[in-house]
Design an enzyme around this catalytic site. Structure first.
Site, PDB file in Angstrom:
ATOM      1  CB  VAL A 107      -0.926   0.027   1.233  1.00 32.99           C
ATOM      2  CG1 VAL A 107      -1.862   1.231   1.158  1.00 32.99           C
ATOM      3  CG2 VAL A 107      -1.732  -1.263   1.354  1.00 32.99           C
ATOM      4  CG  ASP A 135     -10.031 -10.476   7.013  1.00 35.13           C
ATOM      5  OD1 ASP A 135      -9.858 -11.050   8.121  1.00 35.13           O
ATOM      6  OD2 ASP A 135      -9.100 -10.172   6.258  1.00 35.13           O
TER       7      ASP A 135
END
Ligand SMILES: *[C@@H]1O[C@H](CO)[C@@H](O)[C@H](O)[C@H]1NC(C)=O
Ligand SMILES: *[C@@H]1O[C@H](CO)[C@@H](O)[C@H](O)[C@H]1NC(C)=O
Ligand SMILES: *[C@@H]1O[C@H](CO)[C@@H](O)[C@H](O)[C@H]1NC(C)=O
Ligand SMILES: *[C@@H]1O[C@H](CO)[C@@H](O)[C@H](O)[C@H]1NC(C)=O
Ligand SMILES: *[C@@H]1O[C@H](CO)[C@@H](O)[C@H](O)[C@H]1NC(C)=O
Ligand SMILES: *[C@@H]1O[C@H](CO)[C@@H](O)[C@H](O)[C@H]1NC(C)=O
Ligand SMILES: *[C@@H]1O[C@H](CO)[C@@H](O)[C@H](O)[C@H]1NC(C)=O
Ligand SMILES: *[C@@H]1O[C@H](CO)[C@@H](O)[C@H](O)[C@H]1NC(C)=O
Ligand SMILES: *[C@@H]1O[C@H](CO)[C@@H](O)[C@H](O)[C@H]1NC(C)=O
Length: 863
Positions: free
Chosen positions: A519, A630
C-alpha cells in the site's frame, strides 16, 4: 437452582460480610459428603460417623480425575450408594428449609458418571427421579454456550417441615445403578418469605394452587438483573447465590444499570431486609427511555407440565423518576398479560423503594414429554398510559418450580447430539493430535480429539479436491466482473496516473505491506488529493478474486463509516485500488502496534461505535446483506478526525438470497483469532460471524493486546477471545484492561462494554446480538461513561484492580469451562499456521498447503 462456584470467592468474603446479616438461620447444616471436616468459604462438616446418616451401606470415594476448575470442597469427595436406599436425617425446627444438593458427576472408583441414575426424596416429596447428574451437567454446559460439560452444579429445593421436627433426604439408586452426593446444605428461611406471602397473581387463569406448607419448591433461577454475580456469603443470611442475567436477556442492548449516586437501599415492612441483598435492588435493566418498540425479554428454559412462581423485584434507582405515573409498563409472562399497568411507585406507596410481586403461571406440556420449554418474561412501556417516560425496568428475578402432588422431579434433559464427523480411513491421527490434547488436558482431551479429527477430515477433503472444485461445491455469487466493472461512481485510473502518484512505486511511499502486496501513499489530481493506493501482486489468483470483490462491493457502497474507493487501475495486468487516505492509519496501530500516544477511552468507544455502524450498514444497508468476513483491528481505519472506517472488502460475501435462510455455505476464510468458531466448524457464513470478529476487536480495544499471543503465556491467555470471556465471567475484566486507560473507565461503562463484547463472542451465532444492538449497547456504554464523568465518579476507581463501591461485582462465581471450541479452533489454527511446530504440531505439509499468495495473517482454506 444451578450455580457454578469458583473457589476464588474466599478472598472476597473478607471484604464484604463483616456486617450482621439481616437473617440468622435457626437451622444450618453443611456437609462435605465422604470427606473430612474442613473450612473453605464456610465450615463444612464431615458426614462420616455422624448422627445424620443411617446404617445402610454406602462408601466414600474421590473422583478419579478432578477438573482443576472444580472447587475442592465439597467436590473432591463423594458418598456413593450402590446397593439400597440411604437416608440422611436432620433434626430441624418446623418451618421452611432450603435443601441444597451439590453434585459433581465424575468417575468414582470405576463407577462412571454416565451410569448413575437415582432418585431423591425428602419428607414425602419426590425431588429427583431416575436423575442423571451427568446428563444434567451436559445440558447445562450446552445451554450455557456450547462448551464441554460444566463439571458441577447445585440443585436447590425448599421443603416445608410440617410437625415432624426432622428433614430426611433419601437417595435411591435406579436398578443396576448407583447414587452419589458430594455435599448437602440445609438452611432455614423466614416463614413468610415464599410460603405465606400474601398476594400472588395468576397468569392465564383466575385462581390456582395456593403455596402453603404442603407445597415444595425448587429454585430454578435467581438473577441479579443487570448486575453481577452475588455469592452465597453476600446474601442476606440464607446463602443464596444470585446469577447474572445476561445470558437470558434479549435484546442484549437492553441496558444494565447501576445508580450513579449510589443512593442507599431502604427496606420496608412489606419488603424486609432479608428479602434480597441490596446489590439486587441497586442494579437493574431498563429499556432506556428510548421508546423503541421492542419487548425487553428473558427466555428461561424450564421443565414443562409444572406451575412456576416468578418473583419480580423492583426498586427505582433512576433519579429522574420520582413519582407515581412516571413510568408505567406492561409485564407479559408466556405471552399473556401479567400486569397491564405496572407502576413501581404505586406498589411502593409512592416511594420507589424495594418491592416485589409474585406471579404463578402454568407451563403446558403439549406433547406429554415434560421437555424443557422457554418461559417468557417480557416487559414494555404501556403505550396507553400517558406516563412521562416510556421505560420499563426490572431489578431481580426468582423462578420456582412448584410441586404437584408432592412431585418436583422432571425428566432428564435431552442432549442434542452433535455426532463427530466420520473419520475417513486414510487419515491417521495417532500422535499428531496428542500435543493439543495435552495442552488443554484432562477431560477436554477427548472432545478436542474429535474436533481435531473433524478438522483434518475437512482439510483433507479440501486439499484432495483441490482449489478449483471448491467453488463448484459452493456455487458462487456472480462476481462484479460478470457484470462489468462499474464506471459511474468509480474512476478508472491509467497506470501512468498511478505511477505519477507514487513516484513509480517508490519505497518511500510505502505505508503498508502484506501478503497481498503493497500500500502506497500517493497524490493525484495535480497533487491536490492524498490517496492510499493498494497494489495487489500480479501473480496472485487469490488477489484477482479479491480485487474484483472489493471493487464490486465498494463501488456500490457509500457510507461515512466505510472506507471510500476512489477508483482502480487494471492496465498492464495490474490490480490497483485507490482509496481515500486515512491519515491516522489502522486502529491496531493505536492500540499496541506502534509507539503512538495512547487513545483515550472515550475515543476508543466512539471508534467502536463508528465501526459497528459501518458493519450494521453493510449487513442491512443494501437489499442483500454483505458479510465482511475479515473484521479485525487492521481493517478499521481512522481518518484525520479519528472517524472509524471499515476497510478491505476483499473477502466479503453477499448474504443469503432466500428469505428465512440465514447463512451461505462457503469455504472458510478470515483471520486467526478473529474467526467465528461456529462458521469455522459448519462452513456456514452468517452476519453473526462478523459480530463475533467485532467482539474480538472490542476486547482488543479494551486490553490493547494482540488477539493471539503465541508464546510465553498460560494457555487460557493465548487467545484473547477466550481470555476476555473468562475474565468477563469471573468479573475480573478490570484486571486485563489496558493499564494506560484503566483509571479513565467508569466501572458501569466497563461492565456494559464487557457485556456487549462478551455477547458478541457467544459460541452460538443466534445468541449473538445483531450489529444494531451492538451499536445501542456501545452507545449506552458511552452514556454511562459520560454520566460518570459528569458526576466526577470515575477517576482512580479502577486503579489497583479495585472497583470502589462496586466491589461486590468482583465475586467471580461463574465458571465457564476452560475449554471452548474457540480456543480449540485457535489452538488448531495456531498449530497449522505457525511454521514453528515447537509443540509438535500437525505435520502441515502432509495435509495442508498454505496458499503462498495470501497475506500472512489472513488464513484461507481451500482456495
Ligand atoms: C433488618 O431489619 C430488622 C428489622 O427491621 C432490624 O432489626 C435489623 O437490624 C436489620 N438488619 C440489618 C443487618 O440491617
Ligand atoms: C458397590 O461398590 C463396591 C465398591 O466399588 C463394590 O465392591 C460392590 O460390589 C458394589 N455393589 C454392587 C451391588 O454393585
Ligand atoms: C459412559 O462413559 C464411558 C467412558 O466415557 C463410555 O465408554 C461409555 O460408553 C459411556 N456409556 C454410556 C451408556 O454412554
Ligand atoms: C425421618 O427418618 C426417621 C428415621 O428413619 C423417622 O423416624 C422420621 O419419622 C422420618 N421423618 C420424616 C419426616 O419422614
Ligand atoms: C432412567 O433413565 C434412563 C435414561 O434416560 C433410562 O434408560 C432408564 O430406563 C430409566 N430408568 C427408569 C427406572 O426409569
Ligand atoms: C401440615 O400441618 C397442617 C396443620 O398442622 C395440616 O393441616 C397439614 O395436613 C399438614 N401437612 C402435611 C403434608 O402433613
Ligand atoms: C427521556 O426522554 C425524554 C425525551 O427525549 C427526556 O426529556 C427525558 O429527560 C428523558 N429521561 C431520562 C431519564 O433520561
Ligand atoms: C411467545 O411468542 C413468541 C413470538 O410470537 C413465540 O415464539 C413463543 O413461542 C411464545 N411463547 C410462549 C410460551 O407461548
Ligand atoms: C410484546 O409481547 C406481547 C406479549 O407476547 C405482545 O403482545 C406484543 O406484541 C409484544 N410487543 C412487541 C413490540 O413485540
Amino acid at each position: 437452582m444451578y450455580t457454578f462456584l469458583l473457589p476464588l470467592f474466599y478472598f472476597f468474603i473478607l471484604f464484604s460480610t463483616t456486617a450482621a446479616q439481616p437473617y440468622k438461620p435457626t437451622d444450618y447444616f453443611l456437609l462435605n459428603c465422604g470427606g473430612a471436616t474442613t473450612t473453605s468459604d464456610r465450615k463444612w462438616d464431615t458426614d462420616e460417623n455422624s448422627k445424620f446418616i443411617s446404617s445402610a451401606t454406602s462408601f466414600t470415594s474421590t473422583p478419579n480425575n478432578r477438573d482443576p476448575s472444580v472447587p475442592e470442597i465439597p467436590y473432591s469427595t463423594a458418598r456413593i450408594f450402590n446397593t439400597s436406599s440411604f437416608t440422611y436425617t436432620f433434626p430441624v425446627a418446623n418451618g421452611p428449609k432450603y435443601l441444597r444438593l451439590y453434585f459433581y458427576p465424575a468417575t468414582y472408583s470405576n463407577h462412571n458418571a454416565n451410569q448413575s441414575f437415582f432418585s431423591v426424596s425428602s419428607n414425602g416429596y419426590s425431588l429427583l427421579s431416575n436423575f442423571s447428574a451427568f446428563l444434567t451437567a451436559s445440558y447445562l454446559a450446552t445451554s450455557l454456550g456450547g462448551n464441554p460439560p460444566v463439571p458441577h452444579f447445585i440443585k436447590e429445593f425448599i421443603i416445608y417441615v410440617n410437625n415432624t421436627q426432622s428433614l430426611n433426604v433419601t437417595f435411591t439408586p435406579s436398578p443396576n445403578s448407583y447414587a452419589f452426593i458430594n455435599g448437602i446444605e440445609i438452611v432455614s428461611l423466614p416463614e413468610n418469605l415464599y410460603h405465606k406471602s400474601t398476594s400472588v397473581k395468576y397468569v392465564g387463569q383466575h385462581s390456582g394452587l395456593v403455596i402453603s406448607e404442603n407445597t415444595g419448591l425448587e429454585n430454578i433461577y435467581r438473577l441479579n438483573v443487570g448486575g453481577g454475580q452475588i455469592s452465597p456469603t453476600a446474601d442476606t443470611g440464607m446463602y443464596r447465590s444470585w446469577d447474572q442475567d445476561d445470558r437470558y436477556v434479549f435484546p442484549v442492548s437492553a441496558m444494565g444499570l447501576t445508580p450513579v449516586n449510589n443512593t442507599p437501599i431502604v427496606y420496608t415492612a412489606n419488603t424486609p431486609n432479608y428479602t434480597a441483598p441490596e446489590l439486587v435492588y441497586a442494579t437493574q435493566r431498563s429499556m432506556g427511555n428510548l421508546s423503541r418498540h421492542y419487548n425487553l425479554t428473558w427466555l428461561l428454559p424450564v421443565d414443562s407440565g409444572f406451575y412456576y412462581k416468578l418473583r419480580l423485584h423492583f426498586c427505582n434507582i433512576i433519579p429522574q423518576y420520582t413519582k407515581q405515573g412516571a413510568v408505567v409498563f406492561s409485564i407479559f409472562i408466556n405471552n399473556q398479560t401479567a400486569e397491564d399497568q405496572a407502576d413501581v411507585f404505586y406498589w411502593s406507596g409512592g416511594t420507589g423503594l424495594p418491592v416485589f410481586q409474585d406471579y404463578v403461571v402454568f407451563v403446558y406440556d403439549f406433547d406429554g414429554s415434560g421437555r424443557k420449554q422457554d418461559l417468557w418474561l417480557a416487559m414494555a412501556p404501556n403505550s396507553k398510559a400517558a406516563d412521562e417516560y416510556g421505560d420499563a425496568f426490572l431489578n431481580g428475578l426468582e423462578v420456582f418450580k412448584i410441586s404437584m402432588g408432592g412431585n418436583l422431579a422432571g425428566p432428564n434433559p435431552e442432549l442434542s447430539p452433535t455426532p463427530p464427523p466420520p473419520l475417513p480411513p486414510s487419515v491417521k491421527v495417532n500422535k499428531k493430535t496428542l500435543p493439543y490434547a495435552t495442552i488443554i488436558g484432562g477431560a477436554g482431551g477427548v472432545l478436542l480429539l474429535l474436533f481435531a479429527l473433524g478438522f483434518i477430515v475437512f482439510w483433507h477433503r479440501r486439499v484432495k479436491q483441490g482449489g478449483a472444485t471448491d467453488e463448484k461445491q459452493y456455487p458462487k455469487e456472480p462476481t462484479p466482473k460478470d457484470s462489468g466493472l462499474p464506471s459511474d461512481r468509480c474512476r478508472r485510473f491509467t497506470i501512468k496516473e498511478v505511477k505519477d502518484a507514487t513516484g513509480e512505486f517508490d519505497e518511500n511511499c510505502v505505508i503498508g505491506k502484506g501478503g497481498f502486496g503493497m500500500v502506497y501513499k500517493g497524490y493525484i489530481d495535480n497533487s491536490t488529493t492524498v490517496v492510499a493506493i493498494k497494489r495487489l501482486k500480479a501473480t496472485s489468483n487469490q488477489g484477482s478474486h479479491e480485487f474484483q470483490t472489493e471493487i464490486g462491493f465498494l463501488s456500490k457502497l457509500r457510507h461515512v463509516q466505510l472506507v471510500s474507493l476512489i477508483g482502480y487501475c487494471e492496465d498492464d495486468g495490474e490490480m490497483i485500488l485507490v482509496y481515500d487516505y486515512m491519515s491516522h492509519g489502522t486502529l491496531q496501530d493505536h492500540l499496541y502496534k506502534r509507539n503512538n500516544a495512547h487513545l483515550p477511552w472515550k475515543l476508543r468507544l466512539e471508534i467502536c461505535i463508528g465501526a459497528a455502524r459501518g458493519l450494521h450498514y453493510l449487513h442491512t444497508g443494501a437489499n442483500r446483506a454483505i458479510i465482511h468476513r475479515d473484521v479485525k483491528s487492521t481493517n478499521i481505519l481512522l481518518d484525520e478526525n479519528w472517524v472509524a472506517k471499515v476497510a478491505d472488502f476483499g473477502l466479503s460475501r453477499l448474504g443469503p438470497k432466500e428469505k428465512g435462510v440465514d447463512h451461505v455455505s462457503t469455504a472458510v476464510k478470515g483471520t486467526l483469532g478473529y474467526m467465528d468458531p461456529e462458521y469455522y466448524r459448519m462452513q456456514q457464513l452468517t452476519d453473526k460471524s462478523d459480530v463475533y470478529s467485532f467482539g474480538v476487536v472490542l476486547f482488543e480495544v479494551l486490553c490493547a493486546r494482540p488477539v493471539i499471543i503465541h508464546r510465553g503465556l498460560p494457555d487460557e491467555e493465548v487467545n484473547l477471545a477466550e481470555w476476555g470471556r473468562v475474565n468477563y465471567r469471573n468479573g475480573t475484566l478490570n484486571e486485563i484492561v489496558d493499564k494506560r486507560i484503566s483509571d479513565e473507565i467508569a466501572p458501569n461503562c466497563l461492565l456494559k462494554f464487557g457485556e456487549v463484547a462478551n455477547s458478541c463472542i457467544r459460541m452460538k451465532g443466534r445468541k449473538r446480538p445483531k450489529m444494531d444492538e451492538v451499536v445501542w449497547g456501545l452507545e449506552f456504554a458511552l452514556q454511562l461513561q459520560q454520566a460518570a464523568e459528569k458526576t466526577g465518579g470515575v477517576v482512580g476507581e479502577l486503579k489497583g484492580g479495585a472497583w470502589g463501591s462496586d466491589q461486590d461485582f468482583l465475586y467471580p462465581m461463574q465458571v465457564e469451562t476452560t475449554i471452548s471450541s474457540a480456543s480449540t479452533a485457535a489452538a488448531i489454527q495456531h498449530g497449522l499456521s505457525s511454521n514453528d511446530s515447537s509443540g509438535g504440531g500437525f505435520e502441515s505439509d502432509t495435509y495442508f498447503t498454505q496458499p503462498s499468495d495470501v497475506s500472512k495473517d489472513t488464513y484461507t482454506v481451500g482456495r
